[in-house]
Design an enzyme around this catalytic site. Structure first.
Site, mmCIF file in Angstrom:
data_model
loop_
_atom_site.group_PDB
_atom_site.id
_atom_site.type_symbol
_atom_site.label_atom_id
_atom_site.label_comp_id
_atom_site.label_asym_id
_atom_site.label_seq_id
_atom_site.Cartn_x
_atom_site.Cartn_y
_atom_site.Cartn_z
ATOM 1 N N LYS A 173 0.830 -1.207 0.000
ATOM 2 C CA LYS A 173 0.000 0.000 0.000
ATOM 3 C C LYS A 173 0.864 1.257 0.000
ATOM 4 O O LYS A 173 1.755 1.398 0.823
ATOM 5 C CB LYS A 173 -0.922 -0.017 1.223
ATOM 6 C CG LYS A 173 -1.914 -1.187 1.208
ATOM 7 C CD LYS A 173 -2.635 -1.361 2.522
ATOM 8 C CE LYS A 173 -1.700 -1.805 3.636
ATOM 9 N NZ LYS A 173 -2.419 -2.220 4.860
ATOM 10 N N THR A 206 -8.301 8.968 7.966
ATOM 11 C CA THR A 206 -7.668 7.790 7.371
ATOM 12 C C THR A 206 -7.420 6.675 8.388
ATOM 13 O O THR A 206 -6.734 5.711 8.075
ATOM 14 C CB THR A 206 -6.333 8.171 6.707
ATOM 15 O OG1 THR A 206 -5.475 8.787 7.698
ATOM 16 C CG2 THR A 206 -6.542 9.140 5.558
ATOM 17 N N GLY A 210 -5.951 0.580 6.496
ATOM 18 C CA GLY A 210 -5.263 -0.684 6.233
ATOM 19 C C GLY A 210 -6.098 -1.880 6.638
ATOM 20 O O GLY A 210 -6.200 -2.868 5.895
ATOM 21 N N CYS A 211 -6.693 -1.812 7.817
ATOM 22 C CA CYS A 211 -7.574 -2.891 8.281
ATOM 23 C C CYS A 211 -8.759 -3.057 7.330
ATOM 24 O O CYS A 211 -9.152 -4.179 6.984
ATOM 25 C CB CYS A 211 -8.096 -2.595 9.690
ATOM 26 S SG CYS A 211 -6.828 -2.332 10.939
#
Length: 268
Positions: A173, A206, A210-211
């Site tokens: 990412k 934000t 990721g989760c």
């Protein structure tokens, strides 16, 4: 209904961790199951306390779920210690193969440590090789391969390296390369690497991205997507969630997991 398990930490602010995973699963039309590895006291400003679950509690949770549910995919998040990582790997091997998304959570958005440093070898050598897809950010990828990653070309090369380490796929990412006009992730099977790009959304909301991305990926794999299709749909979902994020809290706010008003479908 497909059932998907998350093995991760609890976020009391509900923007990341188990809470984000379960909201993502519900939004994408799968039934969420959870095994909690740690309790964190946190909000949008930061993490103030971490309590690690006993290893046997983690093991008992995972076994209870596998013993009763038809688990179509698994996603791992915060695994704070070597002992917990070993336990999770043992239980996944015991349960048998199925899609596994490993999000190698090491630090929070606010830079709080969520995995002990001495647990990195177990994560890299014990759990990552079991993964269908590994989804590190730039800092996690740097730790996994042992060198700093700075620009897009570094990320592209590292994605292939981590995919080979996993003997599967990696999505590296690139959202924290804030100087870029687009938010670009790199999807690799170890041989071929492609860019997944979306317009960069300038926002403080934000927390938990990721989760959310990793759990969306696991949900789509459970629903039958191959990895490239699942990654593209997960990217589109998290982009919409960031764009629709509520302006709450005084720090890095959460995203909106229910930003659309209809079920997610393969045609979207």
């Amino acid at each position: 209904m497909r059932q998907v398990m998350t093995i991760a930490g609890s976020d009391s602010g509900a923007g990341a961790g188990i809470q984000a995973d379960l909201k993502t699963f519900a939004a994408l039309g799968v039934y969420g199951l959870s095994a909690i590895t740690s309790l964190t006291a946190q909000n949008t400003r930061g993490v103030t306390h971490v309590h690690e679950a006993p290893v046997e509690s983690v093991r008992a949770q995972i076994r209870a779920l596998f013993d009763d549910f038809d688990v179509a995919a698994v996603k791992t998040g915060m695994l704070p210690t070597e002992a917990i990582i070993d336990c999770v790997a043992e239980e996944l091997e015991r349960a048998g193969p199925r899609p596994l998304v490993v999000d190698p959570v090491m630090v929070s958005t606010t830079r709080a440590e969520l995995m002990r440093g001495d647990a990195l070898p177990a994560l890299r050598d014990r759990l990552v090789p079991l993964a269908t897809v590994v989804t590190p950010n730039r800092f996690e990828a740097s730790a996994l391969i042992g060198r700093d990653l700075r620009g897009a070309e570094d990320l592209r090369a590292a994605a292939a390296e981590i995919a080979r380490l996993a003997r599967g796929w990696a999505v590296l990412k690139g959202g924290d390369l804030e100087e870029e006009e687009e938010s670009t992730d790199f999807l690799s099977d170890g041989t071929e690497t492609v860019a997944l790009s979306a317009p960069r959304i300038r926002t403080r909301g934000t927390h938990g991205t990721g989760c959310t991305f990793a759990s969306a990926l696991a949900a789509r794999l459970a629903l039958g997507d191959d990895v490239p299709a699942a990654a593209r749909r997960a990217k589109a979902y998290v982009t919409g969630a960031i764009r629709g994020g509520p302006d709450i809290g005084g720090g890095r706010g959460p995203v909106d997991h229910f930003w659309f008003q209809r079920p997610w479908s393969p045609e979207d």
